[in-house]
Design an enzyme around this catalytic site. Structure first.
Site, PDB file in Angstrom:
ATOM      1  N   LYS A 267     -27.628  -0.103   7.393  1.00 49.71           N
ATOM      2  CA  LYS A 267     -26.867  -1.030   8.252  1.00 49.71           C
ATOM      3  C   LYS A 267     -27.751  -1.569   9.361  1.00 49.71           C
ATOM      4  CE  LYS A 267     -23.150  -0.945  11.723  1.00 49.71           C
ATOM      5  NZ  LYS A 267     -22.166  -0.076  12.406  1.00 49.71           N
ATOM      6  N   LYS A 279     -15.580  -4.660  22.234  1.00 48.07           N
ATOM      7  CA  LYS A 279     -15.720  -3.283  22.707  1.00 48.07           C
ATOM      8  C   LYS A 279     -15.526  -3.215  24.219  1.00 48.07           C
ATOM      9  CE  LYS A 279     -19.116  -1.714  19.273  1.00 48.07           C
ATOM     10  NZ  LYS A 279     -18.409  -0.526  18.776  1.00 48.07           N
ATOM     11  N   ASP A 290     -27.090  -0.026  16.950  1.00 43.54           N
ATOM     12  CA  ASP A 290     -26.233  -0.121  15.773  1.00 43.54           C
ATOM     13  C   ASP A 290     -27.000  -0.548  14.532  1.00 43.54           C
ATOM     14  OD1 ASP A 290     -23.728   0.455  14.801  1.00 43.54           O
ATOM     15  OD2 ASP A 290     -22.944  -1.569  15.064  1.00 43.54           O
ATOM     16  N   GLU A 351     -17.407  -3.663  11.365  1.00 44.73           N
ATOM     17  CA  GLU A 351     -18.231  -4.679  10.697  1.00 44.73           C
ATOM     18  C   GLU A 351     -19.333  -4.092   9.830  1.00 44.73           C
ATOM     19  OE1 GLU A 351     -20.917  -3.076  13.210  1.00 44.73           O
ATOM     20  OE2 GLU A 351     -18.889  -3.651  13.810  1.00 44.73           O
ATOM     21  N   ARG A 353     -19.385  -1.738   7.595  1.00 41.21           N
ATOM     22  CA  ARG A 353     -19.007  -1.595   6.185  1.00 41.21           C
ATOM     23  C   ARG A 353     -18.942  -2.958   5.489  1.00 41.21           C
ATOM     24  NH1 ARG A 353     -13.685   1.352   8.112  1.00 41.21           N
ATOM     25  NH2 ARG A 353     -15.188   1.794   9.757  1.00 41.21           N
TER      26      ARG A 353
END
Length: 497
Positions: A267, A279, A290, A351, A353
Site C-alpha cells: 500500500k 481524519k 501510510d 482507501e 484496500r
C-alpha cells in the site's frame, strides 16, 4: 553515514581498534571476551564491578580508557542483564545498546565481541546477522530534510567489526543485505509527503532498477494507462490530489526462466487525509507513514536483490494520495474495480484496500505468481488488537501463514495470525454493490482482510497489516523498516529449498 561491517579474528585484548566492545551480566559475570580483557588489564573490569561502576544491568554502559595490557584505546562494557533470562530479544537489544553507546564516543571504528554470546536455540550465523541488523538499525539517523551540519572535528562511527572467522562471512553478508533493505524502507517512509509522492516512489524504483539492470527491470503505469485498463477503484482514491496515482512494478529474475515469481504488493498512500471522511487533525502528520507497506515491500525487494535469492520476484506498489477536493470520491459512490466487482464506498478513509484490490488483481493477471504477500498500514483496529509489537497476519493458506510466522520468529520481526473466516464476510454486504469497503466497528482488521480476499480467490495469498509496526509513535517517531526482515527471511527460506 552508512556503517560498514566486517569480521575480526584477533583476540579481544590484542585487536587494534579505537574501541573494543564486551559484555558483563548482572552479578558481575563476565563473558569470555570480557574475562580475557580483564585478565590482560590486571582486573580492571572486575575492580569496576566491585566498585559498582559496572552493574551489568540491561541498558547500562561503561568505558575504560586505554587500560594497560589491552591494545584497543577504549573498552566499552555493555550490561547484559540477568544471565538466566538472556534470550534472542535481549541479544538484539544489547547490540542496539552498544551501537547507541558507540555513537556517543569519539571513535570511528569498533570491534564487538558481543556477537559471540550464546543464545539458546540460535546458531552463530543467526547471531552475526542479528548483530548487524540491530547495530545498523540503532545507528540510523534521518537527515534528509535538515540543514546540512558543519563537519564535526570529532570522529564519527563509520565501521564495526564483529568477532568471527571466514566461515561466518555468509551470515555477515546476509545481515548487510537485509540492513540495506531496512534502511531503504525507513528512508522512504520518513520523507515528508511534499517530497515522497507517487511520482517520487516511481523514480526511486526506476533508479534502483537502473543500478541493477542485469537482474532488475521496472514498469510504471500512469493514471491514463490505468484508466484505459480499468483501475476504477485505485484511481478513485487519487482523484482529489494533484499528485496523480502511479502503479510501480519491479521485476527481479534470480530464478530459472519460466519459473512463476513470488509477489509482494504494498500500500502506497503517500499521504492520507481521510479524503471527504476527513481524519481528526491531531496526529494527522503521521499519515505520511501510510505508505509504510509500499516502503516495506520495496525494502524487501532491495534486500532480496542484495541477497541474490535464487528465485523470481515481483514487487507491485499502487501509489496515490488521498485528499479532499471538488473531484474527490465520496461516501456512497459505487466504484468498478479492475476485477469487475463493484464497491460501495461507505468511508473514504478506508482507501488502502481500494488501491490494493486493483493492484492485487493486476498482479495476478500479469504475473500468475506462485504466492502473493501484501503489506499495508491498513487498519487502526489492528493497532488496538495487537499494539506496536506484532504485525497482523491473515491468510486462508495454513502453510503460507506458517512460513511467514516462522520467518517473523527467526528475525524477531514477529507477526500474529488473525482468523479470516467466511463468517466475517457478511459484514461487507451492500445493498448497492457487490461489496462495501468497510464492515462496521467490530473486527475491523479482519473485515479489511476479508475485503482483500475477494480479489485473491484461488491464489496463495497472505495479508500483513503493519499499521502498528511500521513506525514509532510520537512527533520524533521514525519508520521502523518492518516487515523487511520478515519478508527477506521468508524469501531466503524459499530460495534455500
Amino acid at each position: 553515514m552508512t556503517l560498514q561491517f566486517s569480521l575480526a579474528s584477533a583476540s579481544p585484548e590484542a585487536v587494534e581498534t579505537a574501541c573494543v566492545v564486551v559484555g558483563v551480566y548482572e552479578g558481575g559475570v563476565l563473558t569470555s571476551a570480557a574475562a580475557r580483557i580483564d585478565s590482560a588489564a590486571e582486573g580492571a573490569i572486575k575492580r569496576q564491578v566491585e566498585s559498582g561502576d559496572i552493574t551489568g544491568k540491561g541498558g547500562s554502559a561503561a568505558v575504560l580508557f586505554a587500560p594497560a595490557g589491552v591494545t584497543a584505546r577504549r573498552v566499552l562494557v555493555i550490561g547484559l542483564g540477568q544471565q538466566k533470562a538472556f534470550d534472542a530479544a535481549r541479544f538484539q537489544r544489547v547490540h542496539a545498546d552498544a551501537a547507541r553507546a558507540l555513537g556517543r564516543l569519539p571513535v570511528d571504528s569498533a570491534v564487538s565481541y558481543l556477537s559471540e554470546i550464546d543464545v539458546p536455540g540460535r546458531d552463530a550465523a543467526w547471531r552475526l546477522r542479528s548483530a548487524v541488523l540491530a547495530t545498523d538499525h540503532a545507528s540510523y539517523r534521518y537527515t534528509a530534510t535538515f540543514k546540512p551540519r558543519e563537519k564535526s572535528t570529532q570522529p564519527e562511527l563509520a565501521s564495526v567489526a564483529f568477532a568471527g572467522g571466514a566461515d561466518l562471512q555468509a551470515g555477515l553478508d546476509q545481515g548487510v543485505a537485509i540492513a540495506e533493505g531496512v534502511r531503504f524502507a525507513r528512508e522512504l517512509a520518513n520523507l515528508p509527503p511534499n517530497i515522497c509522492n507517487p511520482a517520487y516512489i516511481a523514480e526511486q524504483a526506476q533508479a534502483f532498477a537502473a543500478e541493477h539492470a542485469d537482474t532488475v527491470s521496472c514498469r510504471v503505469l500512469d493514471h491514463q494507462e490505468m484508466e484505459k485498463l480499468g483501475f476504477g477503484s485505485l484511481l478513485a482514491v487519487g482523484r482529489g490530489s494533484t499528485n496523480r496515482p502511479k502503479l510501480v512494478a519491479l521485476e527481479y529474475t534470480g530464478g530459472a526462466e519460466g519459473d512463476k515469481p513470488y509477489a509482494f504488493v504494498g500500500k502506497g498512500i503517500t499521504f492520507d487525509s481521510g479524503g471527504i471522511s476527513l481524519k481528526p487533525g491531531a496526529g494527522m502528520e503521521e499519515m505520511k507513514f501510510d505508505m509504510g507497506g509500499a516502503a516495506g515491500v520495496l525494502g524487501g525487494f532491495v534486500a532480496a536483490v542484495k541477497l541474490g535469492v535464487k528465485l523470481n520476484l515481483v514487487c507491485v506498489v499502487p501509489a496515490a494520495e488521498n485528499m479532499p477536493d471538488g473531484d474527490s470520491y465520496r461516501p456512497s459512490d459505487v466504484l468498478t474495480s479492475l476485477s469487475g466487482l463493484t464497491i460501495e464506498v461507505l468511508n473514504t478513509d478506508a482507501e488502502g484496500r481500494l488501491i490494493l484490490c486493483d493492484a492485487l488483481t493486476w498482479t495476478v493477471q500479469t504475473y500468475q505468481p506462485q504466492a502473493i504477500v501484501d503489506a499495508a498500514t491498513l487498519t487502526g483496529a489492528c493497532v488496538i488488537a495487537l499494539g506496536k509489537h506484532a504485525t497482523g497476519l491473515m491468510s486462508k493458506h495454513d502453510d503460507l501463514a506458517a512460513e511467514l510466522l516462522a520467518a517473523g520468529e527467526a528475525t524477531l520481526d514477529r507477526a500474529w495470525r488473525l482468523p479470516l473466516w467466511d463468517d466475517y464476510q457478511t459484514q461487507l454486504e451492500s445493498g448497492f454493490a457487490d461489496v462495501a469497503n468497510i464492515g462496521g466497528k467490530s473486527a475491523g482488521a479482519i473485515t479489511a482482510g476479508c475485503f482483500l480476499s475477494r480479489f485473491t480467490e484461488g491464489q496463495r495469498w497472505a495479508h500483513l497489516d503493519i499499521a502498528g509496526t511500521a513506525w514509532d509513535e510520537g512527533r520524533k517517531g521514525l519508520a521502523t523498516g518492518r516487515p523487511v526482515p520478515l519478508l527477506a527471511q521468508w524469501l531466503l527460506d524459499r530460495s534455500e529449498k
